[in-house]
Design a protein around this motif. Structure first.
Motif, PDB file in Angstrom:
ATOM      1  N   LYS A  32     -10.383  -0.354 -14.311  1.00  0.00           N
ATOM      2  CA  LYS A  32     -10.843   0.699 -15.223  1.00  0.00           C
ATOM      3  C   LYS A  32     -12.286   0.469 -15.649  1.00  0.00           C
ATOM      4  CE  LYS A  32      -9.876   0.588 -19.647  1.00  0.00           C
ATOM      5  NZ  LYS A  32      -9.187   0.637 -20.962  1.00  0.00           N
ATOM      6  N   PHE A  33     -12.661  -0.788 -15.789  1.00  0.00           N
ATOM      7  CA  PHE A  33     -14.014  -1.114 -16.234  1.00  0.00           C
ATOM      8  C   PHE A  33     -15.009  -1.260 -15.083  1.00  0.00           C
ATOM      9  CE2 PHE A  33     -11.892  -2.120 -20.233  1.00  0.00           C
ATOM     10  CZ  PHE A  33     -12.820  -1.646 -21.148  1.00  0.00           C
ATOM     11  N   GLY A  34     -14.569  -0.972 -13.859  1.00  0.00           N
ATOM     12  CA  GLY A  34     -15.537  -0.904 -12.765  1.00  0.00           C
ATOM     13  C   GLY A  34     -15.498  -1.991 -11.721  1.00  0.00           C
ATOM     14  N   ALA A  35     -14.472  -2.835 -11.696  1.00  0.00           N
ATOM     15  CA  ALA A  35     -14.378  -3.829 -10.627  1.00  0.00           C
ATOM     16  C   ALA A  35     -14.260  -3.104  -9.284  1.00  0.00           C
ATOM     17  CB  ALA A  35     -13.160  -4.731 -10.843  1.00  0.00           C
ATOM     18  N   GLY A  36     -15.105  -3.461  -8.332  1.00  0.00           N
ATOM     19  CA  GLY A  36     -15.107  -2.788  -7.045  1.00  0.00           C
ATOM     20  C   GLY A  36     -13.918  -3.140  -6.181  1.00  0.00           C
ATOM     21  N   LEU A  37     -13.346  -4.302  -6.437  1.00  0.00           N
ATOM     22  CA  LEU A  37     -12.162  -4.770  -5.710  1.00  0.00           C
ATOM     23  C   LEU A  37     -11.401  -5.687  -6.643  1.00  0.00           C
ATOM     24  CD1 LEU A  37     -10.605  -5.056  -2.941  1.00  0.00           C
ATOM     25  CD2 LEU A  37     -12.037  -7.064  -2.516  1.00  0.00           C
ATOM     26  N   VAL A  38     -10.090  -5.526  -6.698  1.00  0.00           N
ATOM     27  CA  VAL A  38      -9.255  -6.436  -7.489  1.00  0.00           C
ATOM     28  C   VAL A  38      -8.308  -7.152  -6.545  1.00  0.00           C
ATOM     29  CG1 VAL A  38      -9.410  -5.145  -9.651  1.00  0.00           C
ATOM     30  CG2 VAL A  38      -7.619  -4.562  -8.015  1.00  0.00           C
ATOM     31  N   CYS A  39      -7.937  -8.367  -6.922  1.00  0.00           N
ATOM     32  CA  CYS A  39      -7.135  -9.206  -6.028  1.00  0.00           C
ATOM     33  C   CYS A  39      -5.867  -9.689  -6.732  1.00  0.00           C
ATOM     34  CB  CYS A  39      -7.934 -10.426  -5.576  1.00  0.00           C
ATOM     35  SG  CYS A  39      -9.523 -10.005  -4.819  1.00  0.00           S
ATOM     36  N   THR A  40      -4.796  -9.775  -5.977  1.00  0.00           N
ATOM     37  CA  THR A  40      -3.542 -10.276  -6.532  1.00  0.00           C
ATOM     38  C   THR A  40      -3.645 -11.767  -6.811  1.00  0.00           C
ATOM     39  OG1 THR A  40      -2.589 -10.899  -4.388  1.00  0.00           O
ATOM     40  CG2 THR A  40      -2.241  -8.617  -5.127  1.00  0.00           C
ATOM     41  N   GLU A  41      -2.672 -12.282  -7.537  1.00  0.00           N
ATOM     42  CA  GLU A  41      -2.517 -13.723  -7.622  1.00  0.00           C
ATOM     43  C   GLU A  41      -2.153 -14.211  -6.224  1.00  0.00           C
ATOM     44  OE1 GLU A  41      -0.059 -14.891 -11.183  1.00  0.00           O
ATOM     45  OE2 GLU A  41       0.197 -12.719 -11.298  1.00  0.00           O
ATOM     46  N   ASP A  62      -0.239  -1.518  -8.332  1.00  0.00           N
ATOM     47  CA  ASP A  62      -0.427  -0.132  -8.733  1.00  0.00           C
ATOM     48  C   ASP A  62      -1.348   0.533  -7.705  1.00  0.00           C
ATOM     49  OD1 ASP A  62      -1.187   2.293  -9.906  1.00  0.00           O
ATOM     50  OD2 ASP A  62      -1.024   1.488 -11.929  1.00  0.00           O
ATOM     51  N   THR A  63      -0.867   1.548  -7.022  1.00  0.00           N
ATOM     52  CA  THR A  63      -1.663   2.196  -5.980  1.00  0.00           C
ATOM     53  C   THR A  63      -2.921   2.855  -6.541  1.00  0.00           C
ATOM     54  OG1 THR A  63      -0.237   4.158  -6.176  1.00  0.00           O
ATOM     55  CG2 THR A  63       0.297   2.586  -4.443  1.00  0.00           C
ATOM     56  N   GLY A  64      -2.946   3.068  -7.853  1.00  0.00           N
ATOM     57  CA  GLY A  64      -4.138   3.642  -8.473  1.00  0.00           C
ATOM     58  C   GLY A  64      -5.292   2.661  -8.562  1.00  0.00           C
ATOM     59  N   ASP A  65      -5.020   1.379  -8.269  1.00  0.00           N
ATOM     60  CA  ASP A  65      -6.054   0.352  -8.360  1.00  0.00           C
ATOM     61  C   ASP A  65      -6.842   0.183  -7.059  1.00  0.00           C
ATOM     62  OD1 ASP A  65      -5.352  -0.158 -10.962  1.00  0.00           O
ATOM     63  OD2 ASP A  65      -4.024  -1.823 -10.477  1.00  0.00           O
ATOM     64  N   THR A  66      -6.593   1.019  -6.080  1.00  0.00           N
ATOM     65  CA  THR A  66      -7.239   0.943  -4.772  1.00  0.00           C
ATOM     66  C   THR A  66      -8.769   0.819  -4.881  1.00  0.00           C
ATOM     67  OG1 THR A  66      -5.481   2.318  -3.867  1.00  0.00           O
ATOM     68  CG2 THR A  66      -7.465   2.146  -2.569  1.00  0.00           C
ATOM     69  N   PRO A  67      -9.419  -0.034  -4.075  1.00  0.00           N
ATOM     70  CA  PRO A  67      -8.791  -0.941  -3.126  1.00  0.00           C
ATOM     71  C   PRO A  67      -8.305  -2.237  -3.782  1.00  0.00           C
ATOM     72  CG  PRO A  67     -11.164  -1.088  -2.924  1.00  0.00           C
ATOM     73  CD  PRO A  67     -10.899  -0.043  -3.950  1.00  0.00           C
ATOM     74  N   VAL A  68      -7.230  -2.765  -3.233  1.00  0.00           N
ATOM     75  CA  VAL A  68      -6.637  -4.018  -3.711  1.00  0.00           C
ATOM     76  C   VAL A  68      -6.598  -5.010  -2.547  1.00  0.00           C
ATOM     77  CG1 VAL A  68      -4.576  -5.120  -4.661  1.00  0.00           C
ATOM     78  CG2 VAL A  68      -5.212  -2.832  -5.420  1.00  0.00           C
ATOM     79  N   LYS A  90       3.380  -3.537   7.125  1.00  0.00           N
ATOM     80  CA  LYS A  90       4.208  -2.375   6.779  1.00  0.00           C
ATOM     81  C   LYS A  90       3.962  -1.881   5.359  1.00  0.00           C
ATOM     82  CE  LYS A  90       7.802  -3.975   9.959  1.00  0.00           C
ATOM     83  NZ  LYS A  90       9.177  -4.514  10.094  1.00  0.00           N
ATOM     84  N   MET A  91       3.157  -2.612   4.611  1.00  0.00           N
ATOM     85  CA  MET A  91       2.875  -2.238   3.224  1.00  0.00           C
ATOM     86  C   MET A  91       1.588  -1.424   3.136  1.00  0.00           C
ATOM     87  SD  MET A  91       3.732  -5.829   1.275  1.00  0.00           S
ATOM     88  CE  MET A  91       3.145  -5.159  -0.296  1.00  0.00           C
ATOM     89  N   ASP A  92       1.638  -0.346   2.361  1.00  0.00           N
ATOM     90  CA  ASP A  92       0.436   0.464   2.182  1.00  0.00           C
ATOM     91  C   ASP A  92      -0.125   0.376   0.764  1.00  0.00           C
ATOM     92  OD1 ASP A  92       2.322   1.880   0.777  1.00  0.00           O
ATOM     93  OD2 ASP A  92       2.199   3.707   1.985  1.00  0.00           O
ATOM     94  N   THR A  93       0.384  -0.593  -0.007  1.00  0.00           N
ATOM     95  CA  THR A  93      -0.065  -0.724  -1.394  1.00  0.00           C
ATOM     96  C   THR A  93      -1.365  -1.513  -1.515  1.00  0.00           C
ATOM     97  OG1 THR A  93       1.399  -2.631  -1.611  1.00  0.00           O
ATOM     98  CG2 THR A  93       2.219  -0.511  -2.443  1.00  0.00           C
ATOM     99  N   PHE A  94      -1.741  -2.261  -0.485  1.00  0.00           N
ATOM    100  CA  PHE A  94      -3.004  -3.000  -0.531  1.00  0.00           C
ATOM    101  C   PHE A  94      -3.816  -2.677   0.716  1.00  0.00           C
ATOM    102  CE2 PHE A  94      -0.294  -5.751   1.923  1.00  0.00           C
ATOM    103  CZ  PHE A  94      -1.133  -6.395   2.822  1.00  0.00           C
ATOM    104  N   GLN A  95      -5.126  -2.913   0.631  1.00  0.00           N
ATOM    105  CA  GLN A  95      -6.027  -2.496   1.707  1.00  0.00           C
ATOM    106  C   GLN A  95      -6.709  -3.649   2.426  1.00  0.00           C
ATOM    107  OE1 GLN A  95      -6.040  -1.000  -1.532  1.00  0.00           O
ATOM    108  NE2 GLN A  95      -4.557   0.355  -0.541  1.00  0.00           N
ATOM    109  N   ILE A  96      -6.750  -4.810   1.796  1.00  0.00           N
ATOM    110  CA  ILE A  96      -7.427  -5.980   2.373  1.00  0.00           C
ATOM    111  C   ILE A  96      -6.521  -7.192   2.232  1.00  0.00           C
ATOM    112  CG2 ILE A  96      -9.419  -7.537   2.144  1.00  0.00           C
ATOM    113  CD1 ILE A  96     -11.002  -5.106   1.045  1.00  0.00           C
ATOM    114  N   LEU A  97      -6.476  -8.029   3.261  1.00  0.00           N
ATOM    115  CA  LEU A  97      -5.671  -9.251   3.234  1.00  0.00           C
ATOM    116  C   LEU A  97      -6.607 -10.447   3.132  1.00  0.00           C
ATOM    117  CD1 LEU A  97      -2.917 -10.654   3.515  1.00  0.00           C
ATOM    118  CD2 LEU A  97      -3.229 -10.569   6.002  1.00  0.00           C
TER     119      LEU A  97
END
Length: 327
Positions: A32-41, A62-68, A90-97
């Protein structure tokens, strides 16, 4: 802006993956504050393979956080490749591994995972090569300067990553032996950038928007990853983006705004997790949000005693009222 594979980021200021910190709630706030990419634990490849319940909880996105970016760790190339093919593709919830080769935690490195892979470049290369070949998504790797001062091999690991087809790398300018102590070596980030053709993301000692600008100017890196500097401070992404655009940064965040953001964080986390678990986790976040505020020690003590969401929200509102009365 920068691109990682076919993924274009709106900002090159990135939230680092941090165990126990970057859950879905905090990723959403930083986005929300502008991070260009967020990463999971970081997520265990073995845990994924054996369908560990806790591991799957970490993959709630949250798919609204794209890209993840979803970060995995492990040291068995067969398992890493298998979970990519059978599960992650098979997962479409994240965009980068992302592959973790930088975590210094003893419980991780004792199994040969995380930064321990830097001691075995051949194995590290095999993992990167097979994960990249198997993945339908762009693949990145995060690693450190080296294992210790006698084993500085970030250039070697970077070259191996590039040869394996990795789409971007992140370098934390410390050795594993340093953990998070001492000063991050930005010279290593600059040297890596000078020797790589793929995007290089710098990480280490980023606590202010000025640090973001300084790192980019000093190292030439394509992006900056923020870890501890984002603790209780999601505004760092907004302000860093403004500074990079050449705009002036707004005045310091008011105490009331920090407390209102803390309140929002509580509400969001309670919706995502059992109330007791959420409140326990909010203790550390609350401490970070209120750092530097007048009466912070008293507030911290009060927050650590609350047992319900209502009690915590009431306390926050009381402190906001006190601030307004004294202003």
């Amino acid at each position: 802006m920068m691109k990682i594979g076919n993924i274009e980021l709106k900002s090159n200021v990135i939230l680092a993956p941090m165990a126990g910190i970057t859950d879905k709630t905090y990723r959403t706030i930083c986005k929300k504050f502008g991070a260009g990419l967020v990463c999971t634990e970081m997520i265990s490849a073995k845990g994924l393979l054996y369908n560990d319940k806790k591991t799957h909880t970490l993959m709630d996105i949250d798919t609204g956080d794209t890209p993840v970016s979803l970060q995995i760790f492990g040291s068995d190339p067969d398992i890493m490749e298998k979970i990519v093919i059978e599960k992650l593709n098979k997962m479409d919830t994240f965009q980068i591994l992302d592959i973790n080769m930088g975590c210094p935690a003893p419980k991780i490195v004792k199994n040969g995972d995380g930064s321990a892979l830097m001691k075995n470049p051949k194995l590290a290369g095999e993992i990167m090569k097979r994960v990249k070949a198997a993945s339908t998504k762009p693949v990145t790797v995060k690693f450190r300067k080296g294992w210790n001062d006698e084993s500085i091999n970030f250039l070697e690991i970077g070259k191996i990553a590039q040869d394996a087809g990795i789409d971007a790398v992140t370098l934390h300018g410390r050795t594993r032996e340093q953990f998070y102590s001492g000063k991050a070596d930005w010279d290593s980030i600059r040297k890596l950038k000078e020797n790589m053709d793929i995007p290089v993301i710098g990480n280490g000692d980023i606590f202010t928007p000025k640090d973001v600008l300084d790192m980019i100017e000093y190292t030439g890196c394509d992006g900056v990853m923020i870890g501890r500097g984002a603790f209780g401070n999601p505004w760092i992404f907004r302000d860093s983006n403004e500074l990079l655009k050449g705009n002036e940064i707004e005045e310091a965040i008011s105490h009331e705004e920090k407390l209102r953001q803390l309140s929002e964080h509580v509400e969001m986390l309670v919706r995502e997790k059992p109330e007791r678990v959420a409140l326990m986790q909010m203790r550390k976040h609350a401490g970070w949000y209120i750092k530097g505020l007048r009466g912070a020690a008293e507030m911290r003590g009060s927050f650590n005693k609350v047992k319900t969401r209502d009690e915590m929200i009431e306390l926050i509102n009381e402190y906001i009222e006190k601030i307004n009365k004294n202003s």
